[in-house]
Write a protein that holds these residues in place. Structure first.
Motif, PDB file in Angstrom:
ATOM      1  N   UNK A 214      96.148 -12.413 -29.701  1.00  0.00           N
ATOM      2  CA  UNK A 214      96.779 -13.058 -28.734  1.00  0.00           C
ATOM      3  C   UNK A 214      97.861 -12.390 -28.065  1.00  0.00           C
ATOM      4  N   UNK A 215      97.815 -11.067 -28.404  1.00  0.00           N
ATOM      5  CA  UNK A 215      99.261 -10.358 -27.857  1.00  0.00           C
ATOM      6  C   UNK A 215      99.567 -10.430 -26.477  1.00  0.00           C
ATOM      7  N   UNK A 216      98.512 -10.538 -25.509  1.00  0.00           N
ATOM      8  CA  UNK A 216      98.790 -10.600 -24.054  1.00  0.00           C
ATOM      9  C   UNK A 216      99.366 -11.712 -23.751  1.00  0.00           C
ATOM     10  N   UNK A 217      98.701 -12.821 -24.214  1.00  0.00           N
ATOM     11  CA  UNK A 217      99.232 -14.209 -23.830  1.00  0.00           C
ATOM     12  C   UNK A 217     100.548 -14.555 -24.365  1.00  0.00           C
ATOM     13  N   UNK A 218     100.951 -13.953 -25.487  1.00  0.00           N
ATOM     14  CA  UNK A 218     102.265 -13.948 -26.173  1.00  0.00           C
ATOM     15  C   UNK A 218     103.457 -13.526 -25.439  1.00  0.00           C
ATOM     16  N   UNK A 219     102.975 -12.044 -24.938  1.00  0.00           N
ATOM     17  CA  UNK A 219     104.145 -11.311 -24.125  1.00  0.00           C
ATOM     18  C   UNK A 219     104.554 -12.250 -22.797  1.00  0.00           C
ATOM     19  N   UNK A 220     103.351 -12.703 -22.162  1.00  0.00           N
ATOM     20  CA  UNK A 220     103.598 -13.157 -20.972  1.00  0.00           C
ATOM     21  C   UNK A 220     104.317 -14.635 -21.198  1.00  0.00           C
TER      22      UNK A 220
ATOM     23  N   UNK B 285      91.988  -5.723 -22.498  1.00  0.00           N
ATOM     24  CA  UNK B 285      92.400  -7.221 -21.995  1.00  0.00           C
ATOM     25  C   UNK B 285      93.664  -7.836 -22.106  1.00  0.00           C
ATOM     26  N   UNK B 286      94.422  -7.564 -23.147  1.00  0.00           N
ATOM     27  CA  UNK B 286      95.931  -7.888 -23.229  1.00  0.00           C
ATOM     28  C   UNK B 286      96.802  -7.028 -22.305  1.00  0.00           C
ATOM     29  N   UNK B 287      96.284  -5.741 -21.848  1.00  0.00           N
ATOM     30  CA  UNK B 287      97.064  -5.319 -20.615  1.00  0.00           C
ATOM     31  C   UNK B 287      96.821  -5.954 -19.344  1.00  0.00           C
ATOM     32  N   UNK B 288      95.553  -6.213 -19.159  1.00  0.00           N
ATOM     33  CA  UNK B 288      95.241  -6.749 -18.200  1.00  0.00           C
ATOM     34  C   UNK B 288      95.799  -8.377 -17.688  1.00  0.00           C
TER      35      UNK B 288
ATOM     36  N   UNK C 186     101.079   1.214  -8.045  1.00  0.00           N
ATOM     37  CA  UNK C 186     100.763   2.507  -8.113  1.00  0.00           C
ATOM     38  C   UNK C 186     100.674   2.855  -9.728  1.00  0.00           C
ATOM     39  N   UNK C 187     101.328   2.540 -10.495  1.00  0.00           N
ATOM     40  CA  UNK C 187     101.353   2.801 -11.994  1.00  0.00           C
ATOM     41  C   UNK C 187     100.211   2.319 -12.729  1.00  0.00           C
ATOM     42  N   UNK C 188      99.578   1.359 -12.279  1.00  0.00           N
ATOM     43  CA  UNK C 188      98.297   0.757 -12.899  1.00  0.00           C
ATOM     44  C   UNK C 188      97.480   1.593 -13.652  1.00  0.00           C
ATOM     45  N   UNK C 189      96.923   2.643 -12.949  1.00  0.00           N
ATOM     46  CA  UNK C 189      95.964   3.608 -13.629  1.00  0.00           C
ATOM     47  C   UNK C 189      96.663   4.289 -14.843  1.00  0.00           C
ATOM     48  N   UNK C 190      97.781   4.706 -14.541  1.00  0.00           N
ATOM     49  CA  UNK C 190      98.695   5.580 -15.627  1.00  0.00           C
ATOM     50  C   UNK C 190      98.701   4.480 -16.895  1.00  0.00           C
ATOM     51  N   UNK C 191      99.254   3.134 -16.708  1.00  0.00           N
ATOM     52  CA  UNK C 191      99.338   2.293 -17.605  1.00  0.00           C
ATOM     53  C   UNK C 191      98.337   2.161 -18.428  1.00  0.00           C
ATOM     54  N   UNK C 192      97.078   1.980 -17.852  1.00  0.00           N
ATOM     55  CA  UNK C 192      95.836   1.730 -18.262  1.00  0.00           C
ATOM     56  C   UNK C 192      95.189   2.659 -19.207  1.00  0.00           C
TER      57      UNK C 192
END
Length: 919
Positions: A247-253, A283-286, A363-369
């Motif tokens: 649940x990392x993505x949900x907790x960060x948000x 998934x968490x990144x998205x 613009x940074x999305x591809x790099x971050x992914x």
């Protein structure tokens, strides 16, 4: 108060009244009285209940029935009706003696709850808890909690009641937390929920896991950030991020949402950035990225809306006096705004900055992914290449990325080919004409310990190709000499002592490197240097058949023919089949082309040696090449011998084709009659049955063309045992056409008889034998089939019995009698005259008399066929006519008047007449 007359006991009540006068304390009498008067008005039953309870005040049965009827009376009345007060008084009187009965308390509390008496209900519940034993408190608490959860009950009263209840049963704290959340008491709800999570012995009665409770706490803290204080929300959520990885993505948000609700937008951005740079799943990144983008877009939209309203407020605010505001202190926010006006950090009109921040994020999305995928596996070579492509047009960023990649990727753990990173890194410098740094990169790449030798060889080859592209040919040759140099003995000893042998120690045996090296030497070096490289490859025993052929072509191109043949000799000694096949074919063709008939014996030795070393399934091309040599430069007799050897050496599947070639060449060289021996040899050589049949048909066609009709007929008879009339119509059609053109009525009848015999044999064989045996390519012979029938206990058919009786005792050795596999010509019977071993003719005699009708068989297959008779000139047959005349003459000497070849029917009739004469 006077009692109305109608409430007095009636005449029907006198029996019960008399009994009650005699025994007023009998519960049974009072209950019978009440049951008997159950249809009476309640006012009259009310008096009876009161009299009974006065006599028996401790009867639970009477009190329960009385209170139940009282409740039914007021059920549909408004709560302000006076009868409710009477009901409450009745409950109070009942509790004087029934205070230990929980059901009475429950009925009373339910009635008070309906009447909305908050204070009285609370006090009554407290009295019930004091009066009843603790084991029955749960029945009271259920109503008590339901009562305090209603709207209109003071929140403090409800809190106190719940807190008291938790002292009685701490396990129901989840109900209290739900009540707090419903009552919007966020602070206490968060504290209680945190205490539950800190209690290792807590067990949820509702089946909730610690993970679920923990997520509820996070949602509570983030959604009501301004209402909850005294709790370290950041530490709690970060602890959950470390503990609950799914649940990392949900907790960060959630953590970022907490700071957003508190108005700390910059801190929220830091949380979003930290989350995107630490998660390891897409998934968490998205989840985080979508929340971050939505936040930035919302901030920009909100700022644009506020900007329009603030312009209107500024116009109205300019009319006020700054000094008055300072003196009166009435508008401090506007005062601060005006005082700090003009400073860049207090500029509210930063819409462009927010929009630029949003664009930069997208613009940074591809790099971050890509960073997320690299955090999953930093040794994924393909992801590093994709990361470099993201920075097209930014060489500095690409160089930094390649530097980070080659430092991070472990060649032993790499997914993909790690050497491609070094090569692409060097090509980047080459693309910008920086060959010095490109050589430095290649030099460092050559020192890396890769997993396989091929990776290191690829680095050296790419380095040399770079030098070739820039016309540095000598440098390229020097690089390959350096790469293929064998390590010294001292280096090998030192590496062996360490126990971990790097790929650099095996590089000198890389076939890819040597192939490139020899190609480069062949194009840039001298013949001697190229030969030295080829010899070195052979010494290292890493050569391939193609290298052998290339080496020989090089020598042949420079007129070193004998040296080229020596290379071929070395090649055929090194390799085995099937790899040596191309070497042999090239070697032999080159040798024959070079020397022809000048070194014929040597060529024959080479062919013999090649054939000896070649397996049967690959020897056919060599035999054909050998025979071609003999035909062109040797003797035709030797060529025929080679063909004969080939027919015995090739596998059964290729024998038919080989015999066809043999026959064609023999007919061309020695003439058609020479092929008879080959045909007989082919038929007796053990060919598959289907191939024997084909060969017999060709043999019969040959004999027919030569005018040997009897021989052709005998061949047809022999081949008939391999042709099932039901499936092989082509064979029987050809024989039929043959008999129509060249036979007579007797021979035609003989053909039909043989056809019936073969058909019957195949029918019984199919009936008794398994199907898989009949579907084999090489079918069993008729004799084998009959043996199987005998073993199965089936009698022979009549035609077969007749054949046995007519068969001669002695057998002939010609093609129509027996083949090489002991296959007899069943179904073919001589026309009455056979040659014995001593040269005399023998007439076959039947031992039994057979009654036959005067006319021919009435079978459909034996219909009379009109055969046209035409006289053939004697010149057509040549010497065959003389042989026939001699045979007839010999037959006349023996005393036979009939022709030499009689039909089966005529022969049987003659035998019958002779038997009658003897009698």
């Amino acid at each position: 108060m006077a009692i109305p007359r109608e409430l007095y006991p009636s005449q029907d009540d006198l029996p019960y009244e008399e009994e009650l006068l005699r025994n007023p304390f009998s519960l049974k009498l009072w209950w019978r009285y009440l049951v008997a008067r159950r249809d009476a008005p309640f006012e009259k039953r009310f008096i009876t209940y009161e009299r009974a309870l006065k006599a028996l005040p401790g009867s639970y049965k009477l009190w329960h029935a009385y209170l139940t009827e009282r409740l039914d009376v007021v059920r549909n009345l408004p709560i302000t009706h006076p009868k409710y007060q009477t009901l409450n008084n009745t409950f109070e009187r009942a509790l004087v003696t029934m205070h230990k009965m929980p059901r009475i308390w429950i009925m009373y509390l339910q009635s008070l709850t309906k009447q909305k008496f908050i204070e009285r209900t609370r006090r009554t519940a407290d009295r019930a808890l004091c009066a009843l034993p603790v084991t029955q408190h749960d029945r009271i608490w259920e109503l008590y909690l339901k009562f305090v959860s209603q709207e209109g009950v003071p929140i403090e009263t409800s809190l106190r009641v719940y807190r008291r209840y938790l002292k009685y049963d701490p396990g129901h704290i989840e109900d209290f937390i739900e009540f707090l959340v419903t009552s919007r008491l966020w602070q206490e709800a968060a504290e209680r929920l945190a205490s539950v999570l800190n209690d290792d012995q807590f067990y949820s009665l509702k089946g909730k896991t610690k993970h679920t409770l923990w997520l509820e706490l996070c949602d509570l803290l983030t959604r009501h950030a301004k209402d909850v204080s005294g709790i370290n929300v950041d530490a709690i959520i970060r602890g959950g991020i470390r503990k609950y990885t799914n649940e990392v993505g949900r907790l960060w948000t959630s953590l970022a949402d907490y700071y957003i609700r508190r108005g700390l937008f910059d801190k929220a951005r830091d949380i979003f950035e930290e989350g995107m740079t630490t998660v390891i799943t897409v998934r968490d990144f998205s989840v985080i990225f979508d929340a971050y983008a939505e936040f930035e877009q919302g901030m920009a939209d909100h700022k644009i809306e506020n900007l329009e309203s603030s312009d209107e407020e500024e116009d109205s605010a300019e009319e006020s006096d700054l000094e008055v505001d300072i003196r009166l202190k009435v508008n401090l926010p506007n005062f601060e705004k005006k005082l700090l006006s003009g400073f860049w950090f207090n500029d509210d009109k930063d819409v462009d900055l927010m929009l630029a921040r949003f664009d930069y994020l997208m613009e940074r999305r591809p790099e971050l992914a890509n960073s997320v995928l690299l955090r999953q596996n930093p040794h994924n070579v393909e992801q590093w290449h994709r990361r470099v492509k993201l920075f097209d047009g930014n060489p500095e960023k690409q160089v930094l990325t390649y530097t980070e990649a080659v430092r991070t990727v472990d060649p032993m753990k790499a997914v993909g080919k790690p050497h491609t990173l070094w090569i692409a890194f060097a090509k980047l410098y080459e693309k910008h004409n920086d060959l010095v740094n490109a050589r430095v990169i290649f030099d460092k790449a050559a020192q890396v310990n890769y997993k396989t030798v091929d990776n290191l060889a690829s680095v050296w080859c790419e380095w040399a190709e770079m030098e070739i592209r820039h016309k540095n040919f000598q440098a390229a040759l020097e690089l390959l000499r350096r790469a293929t140099a064998e390590p010294s003995v001292e280096v090998k000893r030192r590496v062996a002592a360490d126990g971990n042998e790097p790929v650099q120690m095996k590089l000198h045996k890389s076939l890819r490197l040597w192939t490139f090296y020899v190609d480069l030497e062949e194009g840039l070096g001298t013949l001697e240097s190229t030969r030295a490289v080829y010899e070195r490859i052979l010494d290292l025993r890493i050569a391939t058949p193609q290298i052998i052929i290339n080496y020989a072509f090089l020598l042949e191109g420079n007129k070193y023919f004998e040296d080229a043949f020596k290379v071929y000799e070395r090649g055929v000694k090194i390799f085995k089949y099937p790899h040596v096949k191309d070497i042999w074919v090239t070697y032999l063709s080159k040798f024959v082309k070079r020397y022809g008939k000048t070194k014929l014996e040597r060529a024959r030795e080479l062919f013999e040696h090649a054939i000896e070393m070649t397996p049967a399934d690959s020897v056919k091309p060599l035999y054909l090449q050998y025979a071609k040599l003999e035909e062109d430069y040797g003797l035709a007799k030797r060529a025929m011998k080679v063909y004969d050897q080939a027919t015995k050496a090739v596998p059964n599947s290729e024998k038919l084709g080989m015999y066809e070639i043999y026959i064609a060449r023999a007919a061309e060289i020695f003439g058609v009659p020479k092929t008879r021996e080959i045909y007989e040899q082919a038929i007796e050589s053990g060919l598959p049955d289907k191939d024997v049949k084909k060969m017999c048909l060709k043999y019969a066609e040959l004999e027919k063309n030569l005018g040997e009709i009897d021989r052709a007929r005998g061949i047809y008879g022999f081949a008939s045992q391999f042709a099932d009339p039901r499936s092989d119509q082509d064979f029987w059609t050809k024989w039929h056409a043959f008999e129509v053109l060249h036979g007579n009525e007797d021979t035609f009848r003989e053909m039909l008889r043989i056809k019936r015999t073969v058909s019957a044999s195949y029918s019984q064989t199919h009936f008794i034998l398994p199907e898989y045996m009949m579907q084999k390519d090489q079918k069993m012979s008729i004799d084998d089939a009959k043996d199987k029938l005998k073993q199965a206990g089936l009698p022979e058919d009549e035609m077969a019995a007749l054949e046995k009786q007519l068969a001669p005792v002695s057998t002939t050795d010609n093609a129509a009698g027996k083949d090489g596999n002991n296959r007899t010509t069943l179904g073919f019977v001589s026309a009455g005259v056979q040659t014995q071993t001593d040269g005399r003719l023998k007439v076959t005699r039947n031992q039994e008399d057979i009654e036959l009708p005067d006319e021919s068989d009435s079978d459909d297959d034996t219909e009379k066929v009109e055969i046209a008779q035409k006289e053939v000139p004697s010149e057509v047959f040549g010497g065959l006519v003389r042989k026939r005349d001699d045979a007839e003459k010999d037959g006349g000497d023996e005393g036979h008047d009939a022709p030499a070849a009689l039909g089966a029917l005529e022969r049987i009739k003659r035998l019958k007449r002779e038997g009658q004469n003897h009698q």
